[in-house]
Design a protein around this motif. Sequence first.
Motif, PDB file in Angstrom:
ATOM      1  N   ASN A 115       0.350  -1.349   0.274  1.00  0.00           N
ATOM      2  CA  ASN A 115      -0.023   0.158  -0.393  1.00  0.00           C
ATOM      3  C   ASN A 115       0.933   1.320   0.065  1.00  0.00           C
ATOM      4  OD1 ASN A 115       0.507  -0.258   2.761  1.00  0.00           O
ATOM      5  ND2 ASN A 115      -0.839   0.283   3.849  1.00  0.00           N
TER       6      ASN A 115
ATOM      7  N   CYS B 255      -9.836  -6.065   0.567  1.00  0.00           N
ATOM      8  CA  CYS B 255     -10.955  -5.143   1.011  1.00  0.00           C
ATOM      9  C   CYS B 255     -12.126  -5.110  -0.459  1.00  0.00           C
ATOM     10  CB  CYS B 255     -10.239  -3.612   0.472  1.00  0.00           C
ATOM     11  SG  CYS B 255      -9.362  -3.440  -1.049  1.00  0.00           S
TER      12      CYS B 255
ATOM     13  N   GLU C 131      -2.096  -4.757  -3.433  1.00  0.00           N
ATOM     14  CA  GLU C 131      -3.283  -5.249  -4.429  1.00  0.00           C
ATOM     15  C   GLU C 131      -2.620  -4.667  -5.776  1.00  0.00           C
ATOM     16  OE1 GLU C 131      -4.295  -4.993  -1.645  1.00  0.00           O
ATOM     17  OE2 GLU C 131      -5.336  -6.913  -0.767  1.00  0.00           O
TER      18      GLU C 131
ATOM     19  N   GLU D 178       0.199   5.735   0.439  1.00  0.00           N
ATOM     20  CA  GLU D 178      -0.805   6.145   1.560  1.00  0.00           C
ATOM     21  C   GLU D 178      -0.128   7.358   0.674  1.00  0.00           C
ATOM     22  OE1 GLU D 178      -1.269   5.582   5.067  1.00  0.00           O
ATOM     23  OE2 GLU D 178      -2.670   3.317   5.002  1.00  0.00           O
TER      24      GLU D 178
HETATM   25  N1  THU Z   1      -5.307  -1.901   2.492  1.00  0.00           N
HETATM   26  C1  THU Z   1      -4.287  -2.512   1.334  1.00  0.00           C
HETATM   27  O1  THU Z   1      -3.159  -2.171   1.001  1.00  0.00           O
HETATM   28  N2  THU Z   1      -4.855  -3.105   1.212  1.00  0.00           N
HETATM   29  C2  THU Z   1      -6.094  -3.660   1.432  1.00  0.00           C
HETATM   30  O2  THU Z   1      -6.783  -5.336   0.683  1.00  0.00           O
HETATM   31  C3  THU Z   1      -6.746  -3.643   2.830  1.00  0.00           C
HETATM   32  C4  THU Z   1      -6.410  -1.874   3.212  1.00  0.00           C
HETATM   33  C5  THU Z   1      -5.227  -0.674   3.022  1.00  0.00           C
HETATM   34  C6  THU Z   1      -5.003   0.435   2.446  1.00  0.00           C
HETATM   35  C7  THU Z   1      -4.767   1.196   3.501  1.00  0.00           C
HETATM   36  O3  THU Z   1      -2.998   1.816   3.594  1.00  0.00           O
HETATM   37  C8  THU Z   1      -4.833   0.426   4.834  1.00  0.00           C
HETATM   38  O4  THU Z   1      -4.198  -0.653   4.056  1.00  0.00           O
HETATM   39  C9  THU Z   1      -5.566   0.848   5.794  1.00  0.00           C
HETATM   40  O5  THU Z   1      -7.158   0.887   5.591  1.00  0.00           O
END
Ligand code: THU
Length: 121
Positions: free
Chosen positions: A40, A80, A53, A42
Motif C-alpha cells: 500500500n 478490501c 493488491e 498512502e
Molecule cells: N489496504 C490494502 O493495501 N489492501 C487491502 O485490501 C486492505 C487495505 C491498505 C489501505 C490503507 O493504506 C491501509 O491498508 C488501511 O486501510
Amino acid sequence: MSQLVEKAEQIAKQAYAPYSNYLVGAVARMNDGTEFAGTNVENAAYPLTQCAEKTAIGAASTAGYRPGDIAVVGISASPCGGCRQWLHEWRVPLVEYRREDGTIGTASAAELLPDTWELPG
Ligand code: THU
C-alpha cells in the motif's frame, strides 16, 4: 501455511503507510512463475491511497500480463471490497490471505466477490 502469504508479509515491511500504520503486502504469481510484489502507498489526501493488491497487479499489467495470466495472489491481510473487484477483473483463481485471527484464507476471486456484474460485450 502459505509461502506466498509469508512473502507478502515480508514485502509489507516496505509499505508507505504513515497515516494508518497498517502495512500491507501482496505478491501476484503469474502462470509462468514470474512474481510481482506490491505494498500500500498512502497519501495525505486519504482517499488517494493505493492498496497493495492494486500495486502488485498494476506492476503485472505494466509488464504486459493480462486477466487470466495470474495463478495466485498472496496478501498479508484480507482484501478490501475494492481489491476484490480488481481480483475479480483479473480472474484470479486462487487468493491466499492472512486473516485477523492469524489463520490463512484461500478462495477464488469469484468466491470473494459473488454475484457481481459483468460489462456487456
Ligand atoms: N489496504 C490494502 O493495501 N489492501 C487491502 O485490501 C486492505 C487495505 C491498505 C489501505 C490503507 O493504506 C491501509 O491498508 C488501511 O486501510
